[in-house]
Design a protein around this motif. Structure first.
Motif, mmCIF file in Angstrom:
data_model
loop_
_atom_site.group_PDB
_atom_site.id
_atom_site.type_symbol
_atom_site.label_atom_id
_atom_site.label_comp_id
_atom_site.label_asym_id
_atom_site.label_seq_id
_atom_site.Cartn_x
_atom_site.Cartn_y
_atom_site.Cartn_z
ATOM 1 N N GLN A 47 1.130 -1.214 -0.405
ATOM 2 C CA GLN A 47 0.097 0.219 -0.489
ATOM 3 C C GLN A 47 0.779 0.983 -0.027
ATOM 4 O OE1 GLN A 47 -3.364 0.002 3.069
ATOM 5 N NE2 GLN A 47 -3.742 1.980 3.021
ATOM 6 N N LYS A 48 0.497 2.580 -0.529
ATOM 7 C CA LYS A 48 0.537 3.451 -0.868
ATOM 8 C C LYS A 48 2.583 3.774 -1.399
ATOM 9 C CE LYS A 48 -2.558 5.634 1.524
ATOM 10 N NZ LYS A 48 -2.785 6.418 3.331
ATOM 11 N N LYS B 299 5.092 -1.002 2.469
ATOM 12 C CA LYS B 299 4.325 -0.478 3.198
ATOM 13 C C LYS B 299 5.373 1.360 2.904
ATOM 14 C CE LYS B 299 0.133 0.488 5.520
ATOM 15 N NZ LYS B 299 -0.412 -0.056 6.549
ATOM 16 N N ASP B 300 4.254 1.649 2.229
ATOM 17 C CA ASP B 300 5.064 3.353 1.873
ATOM 18 C C ASP B 300 6.310 3.306 1.606
ATOM 19 O OD1 ASP B 300 2.783 4.339 2.847
ATOM 20 O OD2 ASP B 300 3.290 3.612 5.307
ATOM 21 N N VAL B 301 7.163 2.539 0.585
ATOM 22 C CA VAL B 301 8.371 2.968 -0.084
ATOM 23 C C VAL B 301 8.001 3.795 -0.870
ATOM 24 C CG1 VAL B 301 10.130 1.365 -0.753
ATOM 25 C CG2 VAL B 301 9.267 1.016 1.032
ATOM 26 N N THR C 299 15.163 -12.563 -7.453
ATOM 27 C CA THR C 299 14.894 -14.394 -8.148
ATOM 28 C C THR C 299 13.706 -14.900 -7.449
ATOM 29 O OG1 THR C 299 16.357 -15.666 -7.131
ATOM 30 C CG2 THR C 299 17.015 -14.065 -8.347
ATOM 31 N N ALA C 300 12.797 -15.649 -8.224
ATOM 32 C CA ALA C 300 11.440 -16.524 -7.407
ATOM 33 C C ALA C 300 11.890 -17.225 -5.595
ATOM 34 C CB ALA C 300 11.371 -17.189 -8.451
ATOM 35 N N GLY C 301 13.703 -17.587 -6.482
ATOM 36 C CA GLY C 301 13.658 -18.562 -4.957
ATOM 37 C C GLY C 301 14.256 -17.672 -3.594
ATOM 38 N N ALA C 302 14.473 -16.102 -4.001
ATOM 39 C CA ALA C 302 15.099 -14.675 -3.346
ATOM 40 C C ALA C 302 14.811 -13.615 -3.438
ATOM 41 C CB ALA C 302 16.327 -15.164 -3.272
ATOM 42 N N PRO C 303 13.284 -13.053 -3.711
ATOM 43 C CA PRO C 303 13.427 -11.885 -3.596
ATOM 44 C C PRO C 303 13.959 -10.477 -3.121
ATOM 45 C CG PRO C 303 11.508 -13.384 -2.641
ATOM 46 C CD PRO C 303 12.355 -14.243 -2.763
ATOM 47 N N PHE C 304 13.728 -9.859 -3.578
ATOM 48 C CA PHE C 304 14.733 -8.329 -3.775
ATOM 49 C C PHE C 304 13.187 -8.022 -2.243
ATOM 50 C CE2 PHE C 304 16.206 -4.084 -2.971
ATOM 51 C CZ PHE C 304 17.923 -4.871 -2.935
ATOM 52 N N VAL C 305 13.651 -7.584 -0.830
ATOM 53 C CA VAL C 305 13.055 -6.660 -0.468
ATOM 54 C C VAL C 305 12.476 -5.788 0.377
ATOM 55 C CG1 VAL C 305 11.507 -7.277 1.777
ATOM 56 C CG2 VAL C 305 12.141 -9.271 0.281
ATOM 57 N N ILE C 306 12.381 -4.988 0.367
ATOM 58 C CA ILE C 306 12.383 -3.011 0.788
ATOM 59 C C ILE C 306 11.422 -2.900 1.646
ATOM 60 C CG2 ILE C 306 12.304 -1.133 -0.459
ATOM 61 C CD1 ILE C 306 14.281 -2.201 -1.407
ATOM 62 N N ARG C 307 12.444 -2.242 3.184
ATOM 63 C CA ARG C 307 11.135 -2.703 4.349
ATOM 64 C C ARG C 307 10.218 -1.397 3.860
ATOM 65 N NH1 ARG C 307 14.323 -4.843 9.682
ATOM 66 N NH2 ARG C 307 14.853 -6.378 9.037
ATOM 67 N N LYS C 308 9.778 -1.164 5.076
ATOM 68 C CA LYS C 308 8.435 -0.501 4.969
ATOM 69 C C LYS C 308 8.919 1.117 5.229
ATOM 70 C CE LYS C 308 4.149 0.992 7.786
ATOM 71 N NZ LYS C 308 3.193 0.603 9.330
ATOM 72 N N GLY C 309 8.649 1.700 4.885
ATOM 73 C CA GLY C 309 8.993 3.232 4.314
ATOM 74 C C GLY C 309 10.256 3.769 4.490
#
Length: 343
Positions: A294-295, A311-313, A324-334
């Motif tokens: 979201q947002k 959220k809020d990135v 990758t499908a086995g290790a998606p790149f994750v960006i934390r909230k905000g």
């Protein structure tokens, strides 16, 4: 039937493999499928099964969960009698690694003493499924079971248990004598004094216990057969209602095999992705195989593939992010993610 089942949701579980997505929320409140939270599935299953009294037992980071559930109105649980009950844990420390901690329940015994329902269904908060519990209750009663554990047809335990409320209270009250700390202890003890049965569920059911499982099950929602199994008019998955305008697709935008929630503004290209409410995707930006919460704001000329944005990135212009499908790149909230940060 409406008065026979008591709903109990254990929302204390914390999976370390989901740490990047649980910094500001409990697992039960983790966004899913664009407009839902994970707890919506088991909670809706209970409501659709005629359950009118549901107790939720969270442990930490439960503010967002309380905000989402509110009075229970969206699940028709804002009632003068029974309804939705919220029992935050009074205990600091860890509970047994099993659903249905008897110590946790013992701190709220008044709820069980006041309950009039003959049977209780105890579930975790992180299984995605659409199941009606009524047929299982009939089967349980006909088979003269003391405890029924739900398994998937492939043999996996779904960590959900059906039990007489009076027996549950006995297990809670005698936990120090028996050594049973949770429901798993009881059903795992081959020398217990109870008739433990196994009920096989043959529908779609998955657990969210890691970043990889969250990502893969989210991507599976884009398959028509999975979507149709989870979402149907006869047993709707209910959630908090938010009044937002429809998504807007500007000239030059392109969307393929994706879920786009209300309030989005799409100027770029989206493919095989799930985009939550209020997301803005800039001109020239390409989003593939992503989960966007979201947002979030993704500016112009970005490229994202196999990425989870909490959220809020905000992703600045020209940024390229690839997982990758086995290790998606994750960006934390905000978080603010920029092209210069990646160089």
């Amino acid at each position: 039937m409406k008065r026979k089942l008591l709903g109990i949701i254990d929302a204390t579980t914390y999976h370390e493999d989901l740490d990047d997505l649980l910094t500001h929320r409990s697992l039960a409140a983790l966004p899913y499928a664009g407009r839902y939270r994970i707890i919506d599935f088991v909670l809706s299953n209970m409501v659709n099964s005629g359950i009118r009294s549901v107790a939720i037992f969270p442990k930490m980071q439960y503010r967002s969960l309380m905000d989402h559930l509110g009075s229970g109105k969206n699940w028709d649980l804002n009632r003068k009698r029974d309804g939705l009950f919220f029992f935050p844990s009074p205990v600091v420390g860890s509970y047994p690694k099993g659903i249905g901690s008897f110590d946790l329940f013992a701190a709220n015994m008044d709820y069980f003493y006041r309950s009039t329902q003959e049977y209780a269904i105890i579930t975790n908060c992180y299984t995605i499924l659409n199941m009606n519990f009524k047929p299982m209750l009939e089967w349980h009663m006909h088979a003269n079971c003391d405890i029924t554990e739900i398994h998937h047809q492939d043999g996996r335990s779904l960590e959900m248990y059906l039990i007489k409320t009076s027996l549950l209270m006995k297990l809670i009250e005698t936990r120090f004598e028996t050594g049973y700390s949770c429901m798993k202890d009881v059903v795992s003890d081959i020398h217990n004094d109870y008739t433990v049965c196994q009920y096989d569920y043959d529908g779609y059911a998955v657990k969210i216990d890691s970043i990889e499982s969250y990502y893969s099950t989210s991507m599976n929602l884009l398959k028509p057969n999975v979507w149709q199994n989870l979402f149907n008019n006869d047993q709707p998955i209910l959630t908090k209602v938010k009044d937002e305008p429809p998504a807007k697709y500007l000239k030059g935008s392109s969307v393929k095999n994706s879920m786009i929630a209300n309030g989005c503004l799409i100027s770029g290209a989206v493919e095989n992705s799930i985009v939550s409410r209020g997301v803005k995707i800039g001109k020239g930006t390409v989003i593939k195989n992503c989960v966007i919460m979201q947002k979030c704001q993704i500016e112009d000329n970005c490229y994202l593939d196999s990425v989870i944005l909490d959220k809020d990135v905000r992703v600045e212009s020209g940024t390229h992010l690839t997982g990758t499908a086995g290790a998606p790149f994750v960006i934390r909230k905000g978080t603010r993610q920029g092209a210069l940060m990646n160089s």
